[in-house]
Scaffold this active site. Structure first.
Site, mmCIF file in Angstrom:
data_model
loop_
_atom_site.group_PDB
_atom_site.id
_atom_site.type_symbol
_atom_site.label_atom_id
_atom_site.label_comp_id
_atom_site.label_asym_id
_atom_site.label_seq_id
_atom_site.Cartn_x
_atom_site.Cartn_y
_atom_site.Cartn_z
ATOM 1 N N SER A 150 0.849 -1.188 0.000
ATOM 2 C CA SER A 150 0.000 0.000 0.000
ATOM 3 C C SER A 150 0.883 1.237 0.000
ATOM 4 O O SER A 150 1.969 1.228 0.599
ATOM 5 C CB SER A 150 -0.866 0.006 1.257
ATOM 6 O OG SER A 150 -1.482 1.269 1.401
ATOM 7 N N TYR A 163 -1.051 -1.216 10.224
ATOM 8 C CA TYR A 163 -1.272 -1.670 8.840
ATOM 9 C C TYR A 163 -0.090 -1.310 7.950
ATOM 10 O O TYR A 163 0.506 -2.163 7.292
ATOM 11 C CB TYR A 163 -2.580 -1.049 8.326
ATOM 12 C CG TYR A 163 -2.838 -1.182 6.842
ATOM 13 C CD1 TYR A 163 -3.243 -2.391 6.289
ATOM 14 C CD2 TYR A 163 -2.705 -0.086 5.990
ATOM 15 C CE1 TYR A 163 -3.489 -2.510 4.915
ATOM 16 C CE2 TYR A 163 -2.952 -0.188 4.626
ATOM 17 C CZ TYR A 163 -3.349 -1.403 4.093
ATOM 18 O OH TYR A 163 -3.594 -1.511 2.739
HETATM 19 N N1 LIG Z 1 -8.519 -0.561 -1.816
HETATM 20 C C1 LIG Z 1 -7.540 0.313 -1.605
HETATM 21 O O1 LIG Z 1 -7.736 1.549 -1.642
HETATM 22 C C2 LIG Z 1 -6.139 -0.185 -1.337
HETATM 23 C C3 LIG Z 1 -5.108 0.769 -1.242
HETATM 24 C C4 LIG Z 1 -3.807 0.326 -1.009
HETATM 25 C C5 LIG Z 1 -3.546 -1.020 -0.875
HETATM 26 N N2 LIG Z 1 -4.567 -1.925 -0.970
HETATM 27 C C6 LIG Z 1 -4.215 -3.341 -0.822
HETATM 28 O O2 LIG Z 1 -4.767 -4.051 -1.905
HETATM 29 C C7 LIG Z 1 -5.153 -5.355 -1.472
HETATM 30 C C8 LIG Z 1 -6.619 -5.572 -1.812
HETATM 31 O O3 LIG Z 1 -7.397 -4.540 -1.223
HETATM 32 P P1 LIG Z 1 -8.959 -4.418 -1.546
HETATM 33 O O4 LIG Z 1 -9.364 -3.041 -1.210
HETATM 34 O O5 LIG Z 1 -9.217 -4.951 -2.893
HETATM 35 O O6 LIG Z 1 -9.523 -5.388 -0.415
HETATM 36 P P2 LIG Z 1 -10.984 -6.002 -0.158
HETATM 37 O O7 LIG Z 1 -11.900 -5.726 -1.294
HETATM 38 O O8 LIG Z 1 -11.396 -5.633 1.228
HETATM 39 O O9 LIG Z 1 -10.664 -7.561 -0.199
HETATM 40 C C9 LIG Z 1 -9.867 -8.136 0.801
HETATM 41 C C10 LIG Z 1 -9.732 -9.607 0.505
HETATM 42 O O10 LIG Z 1 -8.950 -10.188 1.557
HETATM 43 C C11 LIG Z 1 -9.702 -11.227 2.159
HETATM 44 N N3 LIG Z 1 -9.424 -11.248 3.595
HETATM 45 C C12 LIG Z 1 -9.887 -10.428 4.570
HETATM 46 N N4 LIG Z 1 -9.355 -10.773 5.763
HETATM 47 C C13 LIG Z 1 -8.564 -11.851 5.515
HETATM 48 C C14 LIG Z 1 -7.759 -12.683 6.326
HETATM 49 N N5 LIG Z 1 -7.655 -12.496 7.642
HETATM 50 N N6 LIG Z 1 -7.106 -13.724 5.742
HETATM 51 C C15 LIG Z 1 -7.199 -13.949 4.409
HETATM 52 N N7 LIG Z 1 -7.943 -13.194 3.580
HETATM 53 C C16 LIG Z 1 -8.612 -12.159 4.146
HETATM 54 C C17 LIG Z 1 -11.159 -10.917 1.873
HETATM 55 O O11 LIG Z 1 -11.878 -12.144 1.916
HETATM 56 P P3 LIG Z 1 -13.458 -12.243 2.301
HETATM 57 O O12 LIG Z 1 -14.109 -11.020 1.714
HETATM 58 O O13 LIG Z 1 -13.868 -13.510 1.659
HETATM 59 O O14 LIG Z 1 -13.527 -12.292 3.796
HETATM 60 C C18 LIG Z 1 -11.071 -10.337 0.463
HETATM 61 O O15 LIG Z 1 -10.994 -11.378 -0.477
HETATM 62 C C19 LIG Z 1 -4.853 -5.409 0.007
HETATM 63 O O16 LIG Z 1 -3.613 -6.048 0.219
HETATM 64 C C20 LIG Z 1 -4.793 -3.962 0.433
HETATM 65 O O17 LIG Z 1 -3.952 -3.767 1.548
HETATM 66 C C21 LIG Z 1 -5.849 -1.543 -1.192
#
Ligand SMILES: NC(=O)c1ccc[n+]([C@@H]2O[C@H](COP(=O)([O-])OP(=O)(O)OC[C@H]3O[C@@H](n4cnc5c(N)ncnc54)[C@H](OP(=O)(O)O)[C@@H]3O)[C@@H](O)[C@H]2O)c1
Length: 262
Positions: A150, A163
């Site tokens: 991130s 985080y």
């Molecule tokens: N969205 C942003 O703005 C953003 C910005 C910077 C970085 N990121 C990074 O990008 C990645 C994806 O983010 P996203 O926003 O797409 O996330 P998201 O939509 O919230 O999806 C998170 C995923 O991780 C799974 N998950 C949650 N808790 C978990 C655990 N304890 N063990 C294993 N799996 C788990 C969820 O599974 P279930 O739903 O099935 O529980 C879901 O498949 C992450 O690594 C995040 O840190 C995101």
């Protein structure tokens, strides 16, 4: 351009929603076999799997919980037993902390238990996934690993940051692993997205989104598909020799200070 993914086995963790789901769909469109993990949203993972199959790939859904260290090996084994190994790992799953992050919280008020849980899941849980995929990559003398971090890992947040701290550990890990596994044909990179427009994000015209967008040179936030395209490139045969790098998407080293920080 041939991405060299037809018939390759790809494991995308956290693929039930957001960036992981977009990434799994894109690998499917490239003809890969895609193992998608979920933690609670099995139904959504099944929907993504169905999309992968409709677009020409093969799919398998597996439950994986970063907080259950012993279950991680079993989840990877399910994939290896089905398809004989893992060629590409996208370590995308995340255990979120307090959402939205509380900027009024003082550093010393975050409990040791929350620090432990965040580092255990997002750093050591990811280490565990990598440990279990590496043997089959080394055996084939080919592998691609993309660790999803991130922008917060570099920029910080006004609130305390278990985080961002856990995510920044992935950066050091990628450098070490790039050296450790490079001679076996395994390339390892980090993708650090900025605030990304996924289904969890506020709508594109919200002031928060406009504020974040104003701080990056393109003046627009990335979508989950934007990030997925970068991940798929790094985690493909089209990536010939790029390794040990941190690639920012939808954020930038040329970031401007946000209005409230000026
Ligand atoms: N969205 C942003 O703005 C953003 C910005 C910077 C970085 N990121 C990074 O990008 C990645 C994806 O983010 P996203 O926003 O797409 O996330 P998201 O939509 O919230 O999806 C998170 C995923 O991780 C799974 N998950 C949650 N808790 C978990 C655990 N304890 N063990 C294993 N799996 C788990 C969820 O599974 P279930 O739903 O099935 O529980 C879901 O498949 C992450 O690594 C995040 O840190 C995101």
């Amino acid at each position: 351009m041939d991405m060299g993914l037809r018939g390759r086995t790809v494991l995308v963790t956290g693929a039930s929603t957001g960036i992981g789901a977009a990434t799994a769909r894109l690998y499917g469109a490239e003809g890969a076999r895609v193992a998608l993990t979920y933690r609670t949203n099995r139904e959504k993972a099944e929907e993504v799997a169905a999309h992968v199959e409709r677009s020409g790939g093969e799919a398998l859904t597996v439950r994986l919980d970063l907080e259950d260290r012993s279950g991680i090996g079993a989840a990877v084994s399910t994939v290896v037993e089905r398809w004989g190994g893992v060629d590409v790992l996208v370590a995308n799953a995340v255990r979120w902390g307090a959402t939205p992050p509380d900027s009024s919280l003082r550093f010393e008020d975050v409990s040791p238990e929350e620090w432990q849980a965040m580092v255990d899941a997002n750093l050591l849980g990811t280490v565990e996934v990598v440990r279990h995929v590496l043997p089959s990559m080394r055996a084939r003398r080919w592998g691609r690993i993309v660790l999803v971090s991130s922008g917060v890992a570099e920029e910080g947040l006004p609130g305390p940051g278990p985080y961002g701290t856990a995510k920044s550990g992935l950066h050091g890990m990628a450098r070490a692993l790039a050296w450790n596994a490079g001679a076996d044909g395994v390339l390892v990179n980090v993708v650090a997205p900025g605030f990304t427009l996924t289904e969890r994000a506020p709508s594109a015209d919200s002031p928060l989104v406009e504020d974040f967008a104003a701080a990056i040179p393109s003046r627009r936030l990335s979508t989950a598909d934007d990030v997925a395209r970068l991940i798929v490139f790094l985690g493909s045969g089209a990536n010939g020799n790029l390794t040990g790098e941190l690639v920012r998407e939808g954020t930038s080293a040329a970031r401007a200070p946000r209005v409230e920080e000026e």
